[in-house]
Motif scaffolding. Structure first.
Motif, PDB file in Angstrom:
ATOM      1  N   UNK A 340       0.832  -1.209   0.000  1.00  0.00           N
ATOM      2  CA  UNK A 340       0.000   0.000   0.000  1.00  0.00           C
ATOM      3  C   UNK A 340       0.861   1.251   0.000  1.00  0.00           C
ATOM      4  N   UNK A 341       1.960   1.250   0.791  1.00  0.00           N
ATOM      5  CA  UNK A 341       2.841   2.425   0.824  1.00  0.00           C
ATOM      6  C   UNK A 341       3.478   2.666  -0.551  1.00  0.00           C
ATOM      7  N   UNK A 342       3.869   1.580  -1.201  1.00  0.00           N
ATOM      8  CA  UNK A 342       4.445   1.743  -2.541  1.00  0.00           C
ATOM      9  C   UNK A 342       3.435   2.328  -3.520  1.00  0.00           C
ATOM     10  N   UNK A 343       2.198   1.790  -3.476  1.00  0.00           N
ATOM     11  CA  UNK A 343       1.170   2.331  -4.383  1.00  0.00           C
ATOM     12  C   UNK A 343       0.888   3.805  -4.085  1.00  0.00           C
ATOM     13  N   UNK A 344       0.780   4.144  -2.777  1.00  0.00           N
ATOM     14  CA  UNK A 344       0.510   5.535  -2.430  1.00  0.00           C
ATOM     15  C   UNK A 344       1.650   6.459  -2.852  1.00  0.00           C
ATOM     16  N   UNK A 345       2.912   5.985  -2.665  1.00  0.00           N
ATOM     17  CA  UNK A 345       4.048   6.825  -3.084  1.00  0.00           C
ATOM     18  C   UNK A 345       4.024   7.051  -4.601  1.00  0.00           C
ATOM     19  N   UNK A 346       3.716   5.999  -5.333  1.00  0.00           N
ATOM     20  CA  UNK A 346       3.649   6.144  -6.788  1.00  0.00           C
ATOM     21  C   UNK A 346       2.545   7.111  -7.191  1.00  0.00           C
ATOM     22  N   UNK A 347       1.357   6.962  -6.573  1.00  0.00           N
ATOM     23  CA  UNK A 347       0.252   7.874  -6.883  1.00  0.00           C
ATOM     24  C   UNK A 347       0.587   9.307  -6.489  1.00  0.00           C
ATOM     25  N   UNK A 494      -4.427  20.094   1.129  1.00  0.00           N
ATOM     26  CA  UNK A 494      -4.849  19.727   2.498  1.00  0.00           C
ATOM     27  C   UNK A 494      -5.527  18.353   2.507  1.00  0.00           C
ATOM     28  N   UNK A 495      -6.312  18.079   1.442  1.00  0.00           N
ATOM     29  CA  UNK A 495      -6.934  16.743   1.366  1.00  0.00           C
ATOM     30  C   UNK A 495      -5.868  15.660   1.255  1.00  0.00           C
ATOM     31  N   UNK A 496      -4.824  15.934   0.453  1.00  0.00           N
ATOM     32  CA  UNK A 496      -3.729  14.973   0.346  1.00  0.00           C
ATOM     33  C   UNK A 496      -3.023  14.783   1.691  1.00  0.00           C
TER      34      UNK A 496
END
Length: 643
Positions: A340-347, A494-496
């Motif tokens: 999940x961390x990898x996907x979030x970092x990529x996004x 802020x949402x991010x």
């Protein structure tokens, strides 16, 4: 017997035959448990009915079928019924001229039936067919229930005698016959007699073997008689040894009774001395009472420690299972968290790139607008009234936005307080939380994409407005629009940040679960250390108690043998094992009830987590509605043309 007669009649009628009157009369006159059909000519239908009846009959113990002129088929049907019978003990088949089929049926009977003890086969022709008689002897060797066998006048040849000798030699149960077989008036001859003589050294239980009328030489008969005399002497010695053992056991019991009487007398003497000591010294009696109480307390402490040891063992087993399950769950959770961390970092990188591209595009548009606004400075004076009215509307919009932001912050604070309270009260399922956060991130990503598309559409509309109002706007109005766009970008950022905060919270939960697992491991090590200490204490206590028991046994039972002492110790240990097993079962039941209560608590916590999840989703929808309301209520919307 009346029920037996009715059943016999019913079976005959079912097979389409009439019951024989002579058989019915014999059944009516016979005593309980014995069926005597001697000299009755039995038909095949009667044999079939009797065979079926003997399969289920549980009252007959003796069956006499001598001189019944049984046919081969009738004999086979009768013996098939006796194969599954477990009640009949005595069977008489004298004078029925049984041949090959009868010998084979008898072989099957001896292999399957384990209840017949006496079998009379006098005046038959079993020895005429050597193969069938060999099968009979093989079944006789495998049978361990037969005690009496009569094979007189069966035309047994020397080969049949050899087969019979092999049966007597190979089967140990046949070597323990209570009554010797009767082989008189056959055709055993010299070879058969030698085979029987050769098998007798391995058979030490037969004490009488009748071989008259078999054409056997006198020396072989004398050898058989000598072997029988030897077996008789051996059996006599065995009986004498049994009688001596019985007398010795009586003497041992008598000695035990005397010792018990002496022990009781000794106990009475001790009681009298104790009473005298109590009367002479009350202080000594009080001291003895205190020592007795201390001893009782020590025994109670020992029992409590044993119970705690059982509970600790059960708890240790459960803790090991839980630790293993938690370890597997933690590994799965860590793997999912890393993915999940990898996907979030990529996004996040993709979002940053897209934001940088949009910002550069907006800057280019702004530079172009600034160049065009230099041409429109001459018309600023004419649009001041419109700007003032728009400023008033902007002030009202800002005030509404401030109120909405305050209300959203208050709701966010309340939601955070509830979330903190839930964190303290329960352990949230990490897998469901990660799944929920993944959905929220996807939802916010879609929302941001929709917001970006809406902003692009607004920029296009603003571009159209700018083109239509090139002669009516001034630089301040364009700066206001730029500020609104920057504010929208700040809201998206802020949402991010909020999503990053959610991810950080999930990581904190994962670390907290890791600490809990580490605590459980430490607790497991402590339990193992306590268990080893308890084992050492129990071993020391058992050693002390064993020494005391040995001293008492040495004082009170010095004359008992070592074998009896070992038996008593084994009985005591078995009782202790039973007590420990019962305690262990009770501890297991307690643990099962605790497991049920923990499952119920876990179900309640899962329901609470689902409720909080719904509240978070509702809060996100409120936030989205507020942002959309703010975007729709901005001054720029009033200036945009209607579609």
């Amino acid at each position: 017997m009346e029920e037996f007669r009715r059943t016999y009649s019913r079976l005959c009628k079912e097979s389409g035959a009439e019951p024989q009157e002579t058989v019915l009369q014999q059944m009516h006159q016979l005593p309980q448990g014995r069926l005597d059909l001697a000299t009755q000519s039995l038909t095949v239908d009667t044999c079939r009915a009797l065979g079926k009846l003997l399969q289920k009959e549980a009252l007959l113990t003796e069956l006499v079928l001598s001189d019944c002129m049984l046919s081969e088929e009738g004999a086979v049907l009768l013996l098939q019924g006796l194969c599954v019978n477990t009640i009949v003990r005595f069977l008489d088949l004298k004078g029925n001229n049984l041949r090959a089929s009868g010998a084979e049926a008898l072989a099957k009977l001896l292999r399957q039936n384990k209840s017949i003890q006496s079998l009379t086969l006098e005046w038959n022709s079993l020895g005429t067919w050597e193969e069938a008689f060999a099968a009979f002897c093989g079944a006789l060797a495998a049978n361990g229930a037969l005690r009496q066998l009569d094979l007189r006048n069966n035309q047994i040849s020397h080969k049949g005698a050899e087969e019979l000798a092999l049966a007597l030699k190979s089967n140990t149960s046949l070597q323990q016959l209570d009554f010797p077989p009767d082989l008189r008036w056959n055709h055993i001859g010299l070879l058969g007699g030698r085979a029987l003589v050769n098998c007798l050294p391995s058979n030490r239980t037969l004490w009488k073997l009748e071989l008259a009328g078999n054409s056997i030489p006198g020396d072989i008969l004398r050898a058989v008689e000598q072997a029988m005399d030897h077996n008789q002497d051996r059996q006599t010695a065995f009986r004498e040894s049994q009688a001596r053992a019985h007398v010795l056991s009586k003497e041992v019991r008598h000695l035990r009774e005397e010792k018990s009487k002496q022990f009781l007398d000794l106990m009475e003497t001790i009681d009298r001395q104790r009473e005298e000591m109590v009367r002479s010294s009350k202080a000594s009696a009080a001291r003895v009472g205190q020592l007795q109480e201390a001893l009782n307390e020590r025994h109670s402490i020992i029992n409590a420690l044993k119970a705690k040891l059982q509970m600790a063992e059960a708890a240790l087993a459960l803790s090991e299972q839980k630790a293993q399950d938690l370890g597997e769950l933690l590994a799965t959770t860590e793997q999912e968290q890393r993915s999940l961390a990898q996907r979030q970092a990529k996004e996040h990188r993709l979002e940053q790139q897209e934001a940088a591209e949009r910002e550069s595009k907006l800057l280019r548009d702004l530079s172009a607008a600034n160049e065009k606004n230099l041409l429109l400075q001459n018309q600023v004076d004419e649009l001041e009234r419109k700007v003032k009215s728009q400023q008033d509307q902007l002030f009202l919009t800002r005030q509404e936005l401030t109120n909405t932001a305050a209300e959203l912050k208050m709701r966010a604070v309340q939601a955070e307080e509830r979330l903190e309270l839930e964190k303290k009260r329960s352990r949230q399922s990490l897998e469901d939380a990660e799944h929920l956060r993944f959905k929220e991130v996807e939802h916010m990503t879609r929302h941001l994409e929709e917001s970006e598309r809406a902003m692009q559409e607004r920029v296009q509309r603003l571009e159209a407005v700018r083109l239509s109002l090139e002669e009516q706007q001034r630089l301040a109005h364009l700066e206001e629009k730029l500020r609104l766009l920057a504010q929208a970008r700040d809201e998206a950022q802020s949402a991010c940040l909020q999503q990053k905060q959610v991810v950080a919270d999930a990581q904190a939960r994962a670390s907290q679960l890791g600490r809990q697992v580490e605590g459980l491991r430490r607790r497991l090590e402590e339990l193992q250390q306590e268990l080893s200490n308890k084992d050492q204490e129990k071993a020391a206590e058992v050693t002390r108690v064993r020494l005391e028991l040995q001293e008492q046994n040495g004082r009170l039972q010095a004359e008992l043998t070592a074998q009896e002492a070992l038996k008593e110790k084994a009985a005591a240990l078995e009782r202790q094992l039973k007590v420990i097993a019962s305690d262990h079962r009770e501890a297991l039941l307690d643990r099962e009830s605790e497991n049920a209560s923990l499952r119920e608590k876990l179900r309640l916590k899962q329901a609470e987590i689902a409720r909080i999840r719904d509240e978070e989703a509702q809060r996100a929808s409120f936030l989205q509605n507020a942002v959309l309301a703010y975007v729709q209520g901005s001054p720029l919307r009033t200036l945009s043309p209607q579609k």
